[in-house]
Motif scaffolding. Sequence first.
Motif, PDB file in Angstrom:
ATOM      1  N   ALA B   4     -53.119 -18.410 -16.509  1.00 30.60           N
ATOM      2  CA  ALA B   4     -53.559 -18.497 -15.117  1.00 30.60           C
ATOM      3  C   ALA B   4     -52.495 -17.941 -14.186  1.00 30.60           C
ATOM      4  O   ALA B   4     -51.297 -18.148 -14.409  1.00 30.60           O
ATOM      5  CB  ALA B   4     -53.854 -19.949 -14.759  1.00 30.60           C
ATOM      6  N   VAL B   5     -52.923 -17.196 -13.186  1.00 26.85           N
ATOM      7  CA  VAL B   5     -52.000 -16.843 -12.092  1.00 26.85           C
ATOM      8  C   VAL B   5     -52.612 -17.392 -10.809  1.00 26.85           C
ATOM      9  O   VAL B   5     -53.835 -17.384 -10.642  1.00 26.85           O
ATOM     10  CB  VAL B   5     -51.771 -15.320 -11.945  1.00 26.85           C
ATOM     11  N   GLU B   6     -51.752 -17.938  -9.975  1.00 30.47           N
ATOM     12  CA  GLU B   6     -52.267 -18.503  -8.728  1.00 30.47           C
ATOM     13  C   GLU B   6     -51.472 -17.985  -7.548  1.00 30.47           C
ATOM     14  O   GLU B   6     -50.247 -18.017  -7.550  1.00 30.47           O
ATOM     15  CB  GLU B   6     -52.153 -20.044  -8.774  1.00 30.47           C
ATOM     16  N   LYS B   7     -52.177 -17.483  -6.577  1.00 33.04           N
ATOM     17  CA  LYS B   7     -51.588 -17.035  -5.300  1.00 33.04           C
ATOM     18  C   LYS B   7     -50.373 -16.137  -5.493  1.00 33.04           C
ATOM     19  O   LYS B   7     -49.295 -16.406  -4.957  1.00 33.04           O
ATOM     20  CB  LYS B   7     -51.202 -18.259  -4.466  1.00 33.04           C
ATOM     21  N   VAL B   8     -50.513 -15.096  -6.300  1.00 37.39           N
ATOM     22  CA  VAL B   8     -49.397 -14.178  -6.520  1.00 37.39           C
ATOM     23  C   VAL B   8     -49.492 -13.016  -5.529  1.00 37.39           C
ATOM     24  O   VAL B   8     -50.522 -12.363  -5.430  1.00 37.39           O
ATOM     25  CB  VAL B   8     -49.411 -13.643  -7.968  1.00 37.39           C
ATOM     26  N   SER B   9     -48.415 -12.834  -4.775  1.00 40.75           N
ATOM     27  CA  SER B   9     -48.320 -11.682  -3.858  1.00 40.75           C
ATOM     28  C   SER B   9     -47.072 -10.893  -4.205  1.00 40.75           C
ATOM     29  O   SER B   9     -46.078 -11.467  -4.633  1.00 40.75           O
ATOM     30  CB  SER B   9     -48.186 -12.155  -2.406  1.00 40.75           C
ATOM     31  N   VAL B  10     -47.143  -9.585  -4.027  1.00 42.18           N
ATOM     32  CA  VAL B  10     -45.961  -8.748  -4.250  1.00 42.18           C
ATOM     33  C   VAL B  10     -45.839  -7.775  -3.081  1.00 42.18           C
ATOM     34  O   VAL B  10     -46.826  -7.180  -2.657  1.00 42.18           O
ATOM     35  CB  VAL B  10     -46.076  -7.943  -5.577  1.00 42.18           C
ATOM     36  N   SER B  11     -44.630  -7.672  -2.545  1.00 46.28           N
ATOM     37  CA  SER B  11     -44.401  -6.724  -1.435  1.00 46.28           C
ATOM     38  C   SER B  11     -43.304  -5.743  -1.788  1.00 46.28           C
ATOM     39  O   SER B  11     -42.353  -6.103  -2.477  1.00 46.28           O
ATOM     40  CB  SER B  11     -43.957  -7.478  -0.175  1.00 46.28           C
ATOM     41  N   ASP B  20     -52.136 -12.486  -2.667  1.00 45.80           N
ATOM     42  CA  ASP B  20     -52.644 -13.798  -3.075  1.00 45.80           C
ATOM     43  C   ASP B  20     -53.659 -13.726  -4.214  1.00 45.80           C
ATOM     44  O   ASP B  20     -54.754 -14.281  -4.126  1.00 45.80           O
ATOM     45  CB  ASP B  20     -53.324 -14.486  -1.865  1.00 45.80           C
ATOM     46  N   VAL B  21     -53.284 -13.033  -5.267  1.00 47.02           N
ATOM     47  CA  VAL B  21     -54.227 -12.887  -6.380  1.00 47.02           C
ATOM     48  C   VAL B  21     -54.206 -14.119  -7.274  1.00 47.02           C
ATOM     49  O   VAL B  21     -53.141 -14.606  -7.661  1.00 47.02           O
ATOM     50  CB  VAL B  21     -53.892 -11.619  -7.203  1.00 47.02           C
ATOM     51  N   SER B  22     -55.377 -14.669  -7.562  1.00 53.96           N
ATOM     52  CA  SER B  22     -55.507 -15.784  -8.500  1.00 53.96           C
ATOM     53  C   SER B  22     -56.498 -15.390  -9.581  1.00 53.96           C
ATOM     54  O   SER B  22     -57.466 -14.666  -9.327  1.00 53.96           O
ATOM     55  CB  SER B  22     -56.020 -17.034  -7.777  1.00 53.96           C
ATOM     56  N   ASN B 222     -59.136  -4.760  -5.329  1.00 57.72           N
ATOM     57  CA  ASN B 222     -59.340  -3.718  -4.324  1.00 57.72           C
ATOM     58  C   ASN B 222     -58.331  -3.952  -3.217  1.00 57.72           C
ATOM     59  O   ASN B 222     -58.263  -5.050  -2.665  1.00 57.72           O
ATOM     60  CB  ASN B 222     -60.768  -3.804  -3.783  1.00 57.72           C
ATOM     61  N   ASP B 223     -57.511  -2.955  -2.955  1.00 58.36           N
ATOM     62  CA  ASP B 223     -56.496  -3.064  -1.912  1.00 58.36           C
ATOM     63  C   ASP B 223     -55.595  -4.290  -2.139  1.00 58.36           C
ATOM     64  O   ASP B 223     -55.239  -4.992  -1.201  1.00 58.36           O
ATOM     65  CB  ASP B 223     -57.196  -3.155  -0.545  1.00 58.36           C
ATOM     66  N   GLY B 224     -55.250  -4.555  -3.389  1.00 61.08           N
ATOM     67  CA  GLY B 224     -54.325  -5.641  -3.713  1.00 61.08           C
ATOM     68  C   GLY B 224     -54.949  -7.024  -3.755  1.00 61.08           C
ATOM     69  O   GLY B 224     -54.255  -8.018  -3.975  1.00 61.08           O
ATOM     70  N   LYS B 225     -56.265  -7.106  -3.518  1.00 62.22           N
ATOM     71  CA  LYS B 225     -56.916  -8.420  -3.506  1.00 62.22           C
ATOM     72  C   LYS B 225     -57.899  -8.547  -4.667  1.00 62.22           C
ATOM     73  O   LYS B 225     -58.525  -7.557  -5.066  1.00 62.22           O
ATOM     74  CB  LYS B 225     -57.684  -8.612  -2.194  1.00 62.22           C
ATOM     75  N   ASN B 226     -58.017  -9.788  -5.180  1.00 57.41           N
ATOM     76  CA  ASN B 226     -59.056 -10.059  -6.168  1.00 57.41           C
ATOM     77  C   ASN B 226     -60.343 -10.287  -5.380  1.00 57.41           C
ATOM     78  O   ASN B 226     -60.540 -11.341  -4.780  1.00 57.41           O
ATOM     79  CB  ASN B 226     -58.665 -11.300  -6.973  1.00 57.41           C
TER      80      ASN B 226
END
Lengths: 309, 516
Positions: B4-11, B20-22, B222-226
């Motif tokens: 599981a991944v929860e609320k992962v952001s990368v900049s 915030d990919v989960s 899409n554009d970094g979002k799930n």
Amino acid sequence: MTKKNVLDVKKRGVPVLTVILALVFMIFIPQFSSVQNANIIGIGRVPVAIFAMASLIPLAAGEFDISLGYMIGFLMMAGGKMASIGGTALGVVVVILGLSVILGAFNGIITVFFKIPSTISTLATGMIMYGGSLFLNGGRSFTGVTPDLLIWINQIKIVKLNIGIWICILLAVIVYLVLEHSPLGRYIYETGNARSVVELAGVNTKAVRFLSFVFAGILIGFCAVLLISQTRNVYPDTGPAYLLPGLAVTFLSITMHTPGRYNVPGVIWSTVLLGMVFNVISILGAPFWAEAVINGLVLLGVVIIMKQS
Amino acid sequence: MSVAVEKVSVSFSGTKVLKDVSLEIPDGKIWGILGANGSGKSTLIKVLTGIYHPDAGQETRIKIGDSICSDITDSGKAYEMGVRAVHQESPLIEDFTVAECVSAFHGYPKGRAGIDWNAVEEYAHEILSIYDIDVDINCMVRDLSAAQRNMIAIAIAIGREEDLKNVKLLILDESDASIPESEAEFFLDRVKKVAARGIPIIMITHRLKSVMKYCDAVTVLNDGKNIFSRNISEVSEEMIITHMLRQDEDGAERKSDEGGNLQGLWKLLKIKEHYEPGKCIMDVKNLACKNLKDCTFNLCSGEVLGIVGTADSGISEIPWLLAGARSRTGGEITVDGKKFPVRMTSGKALKRGVALLPSDRPKYGGIMECSLRENILMPAERRYWRHGKLAKQAVQMMQAVFDIQPADSYERKFGVMSGGNQQKAIMAKWMSLKPKVFVLDDPTYGVDPNSRKMLFERIKEAAEEGMGIIVFSTEPELLADICTRVIMIREGRVSGELRKKDGVLERETIARWSYL
């Protein structure tokens, strides 16, 4: 490090070290700072500097010419043969320079058009040239053959410095201008860095690589003419002795001026630095083997320092 | 267990590329992750393999099997946690045998006199038989098919029966990309067997058909979002395609003439070529080479032609053939009435006015060790070498027209510039020559949204000036946006053509052509 920093180790480390060492030697070793000594350093180091410039050009184009040391030997023996059968000074020079173009082109054709890695192709051609230099006089040297005119020309001094030093400076300026300020020079560097990119830009990289071998051959030709003019005798195994010291100077060049690139100012600074150091250790009476050891240590030391910085 | 991944952001430099990919993947399931280039797929994989690090966030959590953390600090830790990844380029050594390759990655068993070669062979046999891979272990890697290589790469990544308990997640990062469609089934059947042993699998792929047939669930980035995660039984191909299409970007607007335009640049460089709009400038007939069998199309001046097709259709050969970098085995290419000779070089193509912006930027696009100036002026070096002032002006103008940042990067090493700026510089390099035909292979790969917008503007502007442009892309929305016509390559032939209807190209159709 900022651009304006005079002590930018990566660009100016070796030149600054050279100047400091020169000052130290001038102050503490009286014999060092004479014109006569400068000529001794120059005459000894000029062939190494020209050899380094010759090996630099194929290296910049991404090729490694191992045959150059053997080529010096072969060209000198060919010159010796010419002289021994009564050739004039001009004849000797024409034979050496003419053959240098042919041998450079031969290396280029074998490597580029037969698509053989340059380390293998020039190793093979180098061995052939070595065999050729033994063949030319049955494995013996030519003694007392160099035409008087060549010996005389070699002793000319301009502004107190031996003509050989001036020829070396002139060649360095030409090679520098071609490599740094002409499209061909740019293509040589670019081909060495990313051949596939340069090909897409419409550059004939085969021609560029071929020419790099020819230029190397021509410079080796000048080196052979200078060496044959320095002595009346020609030995078949003179050339290979220049291979390692010459390459050491070439590799040192990438640590300064334009770091990461084989470059002519780097060759000149390295030649001066090593020439001074060898001269001083010989004045101080170091044993005959010290020069080779110090050559290796300087190369290792400088490269390690540059990596760390 | 499970992943599981929860609320992962990368900049990167303040720009969020993963937002915030989960995601939760149960054991034994194959989870397809889809998305256009730049959608964040690779970034997510790099987070899971410890290469990139998520932004610090209180709710950020990564769970691999029983281990939970907020950041997988390095690839060693990822391995320790049980993550195994197989990338597009298989890690096998061409001149080794299969058995040697297996031992190279797992350690050579030692006997009394050095390596125990019998044990090496037994070990390789054991690993290959687990996954039912029927390959001679003494076969050289270079003689294997793409599917066999990828299967062996997976077998090496997972290991033997006893290693299996340590594997908590298998990632297949476009590892099927190089496998022709005919062999894909063999490969994916084996993948399914691995999943059946209870290992969760993430499969990144561009092949929608494979996803529909082999995956248990799918996520679209899409554009970094799930933006879409469903069980495969609840989705259709159309639904996935619709979600993969890039939404209209709301990046900063840029006036098209902010830094000058192409006309100004060509005026400075004294390029006077004029191309009559609508005239046919390139004619390709029965073109053949490798997978390409019989490809026929043409291009008119001022036209932007899109070419799409799946990886195995032979499409990847076309840009190289058009730009002369490879020689064709059959057919004809005619530019302005003059036929290309069979033995071609890029130099000959450039002389006839055809330039290529290749897809593999580090390998073919720019010389990373050289300066911006050297890169940008390379094809026209002879024109500038005795005119230093003009060279500087030309580079500055190109920087302004193509918005290449930072402004003082004249002597900057190309390799240290960002991907977007590199691509803009390469585009500037070719556009400054005003080629008759400009072939762009995946021009927006790894390029940020604002740079994309600028590149699109320049492509359109160049077409208005009469240049003929051919665009290859895996992004249907890009083609719909800039092309006047799109053709589809299937099994080495042109098998469909789409023209603008009321000024609009149907991106759904282009997407179907690209992925199905």
